[in-house]
Design an enzyme around this catalytic site. Structure first.
Site, PDB file in Angstrom:
ATOM      1  N   VAL A 233      -5.451   0.459   3.007  1.00  0.00           N
ATOM      2  CA  VAL A 233      -5.616  -0.993   2.886  1.00  0.00           C
ATOM      3  C   VAL A 233      -6.834  -1.310   2.011  1.00  0.00           C
ATOM      4  O   VAL A 233      -6.761  -2.145   1.100  1.00  0.00           O
ATOM      5  CB  VAL A 233      -5.760  -1.642   4.285  1.00  0.00           C
TER       6      VAL A 233
ATOM      7  N   LYS B 159      -3.468  -1.588  15.744  1.00  0.00           N
ATOM      8  CA  LYS B 159      -2.940  -0.724  16.804  1.00  0.00           C
ATOM      9  C   LYS B 159      -3.985  -0.488  17.876  1.00  0.00           C
ATOM     10  O   LYS B 159      -5.167  -0.424  17.572  1.00  0.00           O
ATOM     11  CB  LYS B 159      -2.669   0.661  16.214  1.00  0.00           C
TER      12      LYS B 159
ATOM     13  N   ASP C 272     -17.051   5.852  13.577  1.00  0.00           N
ATOM     14  CA  ASP C 272     -15.802   5.802  12.812  1.00  0.00           C
ATOM     15  C   ASP C 272     -15.274   4.367  12.755  1.00  0.00           C
ATOM     16  O   ASP C 272     -14.609   3.883  13.666  1.00  0.00           O
ATOM     17  CB  ASP C 272     -14.760   6.746  13.430  1.00  0.00           C
TER      18      ASP C 272
ATOM     19  N   GLU D  30       0.826  -1.222   0.000  1.00  0.00           N
ATOM     20  CA  GLU D  30       0.000   0.000   0.000  1.00  0.00           C
ATOM     21  C   GLU D  30       0.852   1.261   0.000  1.00  0.00           C
ATOM     22  O   GLU D  30       2.074   1.206   0.225  1.00  0.00           O
ATOM     23  CB  GLU D  30      -0.943   0.012   1.204  1.00  0.00           C
TER      24      GLU D  30
ATOM     25  N   LYS E  11      -4.947  11.029   0.928  1.00  0.00           N
ATOM     26  CA  LYS E  11      -5.192   9.666   1.422  1.00  0.00           C
ATOM     27  C   LYS E  11      -6.429   9.113   0.709  1.00  0.00           C
ATOM     28  O   LYS E  11      -7.488   9.735   0.749  1.00  0.00           O
ATOM     29  CB  LYS E  11      -5.416   9.732   2.933  1.00  0.00           C
TER      30      LYS E  11
ATOM     31  N   SER F 273     -13.232   1.899  10.001  1.00  0.00           N
ATOM     32  CA  SER F 273     -12.474   1.962   8.744  1.00  0.00           C
ATOM     33  C   SER F 273     -13.134   1.147   7.638  1.00  0.00           C
ATOM     34  O   SER F 273     -13.607   0.024   7.857  1.00  0.00           O
ATOM     35  CB  SER F 273     -11.057   1.440   8.971  1.00  0.00           C
ATOM     36  N   ALA F 274     -13.111   1.705   6.433  1.00  0.00           N
ATOM     37  CA  ALA F 274     -13.585   0.982   5.247  1.00  0.00           C
ATOM     38  C   ALA F 274     -12.704  -0.243   4.965  1.00  0.00           C
ATOM     39  O   ALA F 274     -13.080  -1.101   4.164  1.00  0.00           O
ATOM     40  CB  ALA F 274     -13.611   1.907   4.038  1.00  0.00           C
ATOM     41  N   ASP F 275     -11.549  -0.330   5.642  1.00  0.00           N
ATOM     42  CA  ASP F 275     -10.714  -1.542   5.499  1.00  0.00           C
ATOM     43  C   ASP F 275     -11.533  -2.782   5.871  1.00  0.00           C
ATOM     44  O   ASP F 275     -11.381  -3.849   5.258  1.00  0.00           O
ATOM     45  CB  ASP F 275      -9.483  -1.493   6.420  1.00  0.00           C
TER      46      ASP F 275
HETATM   47  N1  PSU Z   1      -2.493   1.789  10.624  1.00  0.00           N
HETATM   48  C1  PSU Z   1      -1.155   1.905  10.705  1.00  0.00           C
HETATM   49  N2  PSU Z   1      -0.472   2.541   9.727  1.00  0.00           N
HETATM   50  C2  PSU Z   1      -1.112   3.060   8.628  1.00  0.00           C
HETATM   51  C3  PSU Z   1      -2.531   2.914   8.545  1.00  0.00           C
HETATM   52  C4  PSU Z   1      -3.177   2.280   9.558  1.00  0.00           C
HETATM   53  O1  PSU Z   1      -0.575   1.452  11.662  1.00  0.00           O
HETATM   54  O2  PSU Z   1      -0.449   3.655   7.755  1.00  0.00           O
HETATM   55  C5  PSU Z   1      -3.239   3.434   7.333  1.00  0.00           C
HETATM   56  C6  PSU Z   1      -3.563   2.258   6.390  1.00  0.00           C
HETATM   57  O3  PSU Z   1      -3.422   2.709   5.058  1.00  0.00           O
HETATM   58  C7  PSU Z   1      -5.019   1.978   6.694  1.00  0.00           C
HETATM   59  C8  PSU Z   1      -5.532   3.368   6.960  1.00  0.00           C
HETATM   60  O4  PSU Z   1      -5.705   1.365   5.635  1.00  0.00           O
HETATM   61  O5  PSU Z   1      -4.498   3.987   7.711  1.00  0.00           O
HETATM   62  C9  PSU Z   1      -6.820   3.371   7.716  1.00  0.00           C
HETATM   63  O6  PSU Z   1      -7.325   4.657   7.773  1.00  0.00           O
HETATM   64  P1  PSU Z   1      -8.804   4.898   8.318  1.00  0.00           P
HETATM   65  O7  PSU Z   1      -8.745   4.556   9.762  1.00  0.00           O
HETATM   66  O8  PSU Z   1      -9.071   6.357   8.063  1.00  0.00           O
HETATM   67  O9  PSU Z   1      -9.696   4.013   7.517  1.00  0.00           O
HETATM   68 MN    MN Z   2     -12.330   6.594   9.695  1.00  0.00          MN
END
Ligand code: PSU
Ligand code: MN
Length: 307
Positions: free
Chosen positions: A110, A163, A142, A29, A90, A144-146
């Protein structure tokens, strides 16, 4: 002619050749480069990780959107741009169409990397940490779309877990709801990125890349629609004990309300702040775990390519 049947993804020749010949390919990524680590350690990390994948006999395919074009497999100049250009936003899945329409740059999360990897025909993807359910999500929504992507796109994602800026327990619940298999390499506990332990049991354990690949093959045989989480705990010699990083994370989380940080800015802010508060110690651990994931992910991809 229906243009929609041809995915608008530009696959670099070495990646294309490897896929055509059934050789192992590992997707990587780019949010981790543009928004996860400071320059120049970010580009150094990206190049080192690609080399680790090559040394393990697989072809690296770092993924990003450049000038509106989703690209699979990048050269050194593209990695340098992603690492240093403040105009790289992003990009999660929902951002992809907007970036393409505007001809803009985007560093893929991701979720977005999984989607583009799947379009290119890549099965294995290596990263540092997954996004998940944020603490306080009951109020902020909130998530994540992951996690959504993991439930819908058949790519195996190798990470060091989640994390503890996130709610790890709720993240595991959502993965279960989404029908996503979660296996942990060599541990009975689900890892918390900087630390091997999270207090949450590993849903299943595998003790080798072969064993992880067996799970992927079985999911494939079943025709499961979604992805697979392979968690590879940080090496014991590199970890930051949970108690130690916990204090720092609590400190960083407390900033969010005070500074009014929400939405897609939350994760990048926390990552940056944790590096500051640990005087770079978290960055060292982050780089070590990504490299370890690259070695393990390449071995999984090699095993799958042999089957
Ligand atoms: N967690 C990490 N390092 C990162 C990310 C998450 O320890 O760089 C990044 C990844 O690209 C993950 C994104 O897909 O943050 C998730 O962001 P969000 O929570 O806004 O969906
Ligand atoms: Mn988010």
């Amino acid at each position: 002619m229906n243009a929609a049947t041809t995915p608008p993804v530009q696959v670099a020749p070495p990646v294309q050749e490897a896929l055509a010949q059934g050789r192992p390919v590992v997707a990587l990524e780019s949010t981790i480069i543009s928004h996860g680590m400071p320059y120049p350690r970010n580009v150094e990390m990206a190049l080192e990780v690609e080399q680790i994948v090559r040394d393990a006999g697989a072809v690296p395919a770092t993924i990003a959107v450049l000038d509106g074009v989703p690209r699979v497999g990048l050269d050194g100049d593209a990695l340098e741009l992603l690492a240093s250009d403040a105009g790289v936003s992003k990009a999660s899945v929902r951002d992809l169409p907007v970036l393409m329409a505007r001809g803009a740059h985007g560093a893929t999360t991701v979720a977005a990397t999984m989607r583009l990897a799947a379009l290119a025909g890549i099965e294995v993807f290596v990263t540092g940490g997954l996004g998940g359910v944020h603490r306080g999500a009951a109020e902020t929504f909130d998530i994540s779309a992951d996690l959504t992507e993991l439930s819908t796109t058949a790519v195996t994602v190798v990470s060091a877990g989640v994390k503890s800026i996130l709610d790890i327990g709720l993240t595991l619940e959502v993965l279960e709801t989404g029908g996503v298999p979660v296996v942990v390499h060599g541990s009975d506990e689900f890892p918390a990125f900087y630390s091997r332990s999270s207090g949450f049991a590993s849903p299943a354990r595998v003790d080798s890349a072969e064993a992880a690949a067996d799970v992927v093959r079985a999911a494939r045989a079943l025709g499961l629609r979604g992805g697979i989480v392979v968690a590879n705990p940080i090496d014991a010699a590199e970890e930051i004990p949970a108690e130690q990083i916990g204090v720092v994370i609590a400190d960083a989380l407390a900033d969010l309300d005070r500074l009014g940080i929400t939405g897609k800015d939350v994760t990048p802010y926390l990552l940056r702040r944790i590096v500051e508060l640990t005087d770079g110690e978290s960055l060292r651990a982050n780089i070590a775990l990504v490299k370890s994931n690259a070695r393990f992910g390449a071995a999984v991809a090699a095993s799958l390519a042999g089957s």
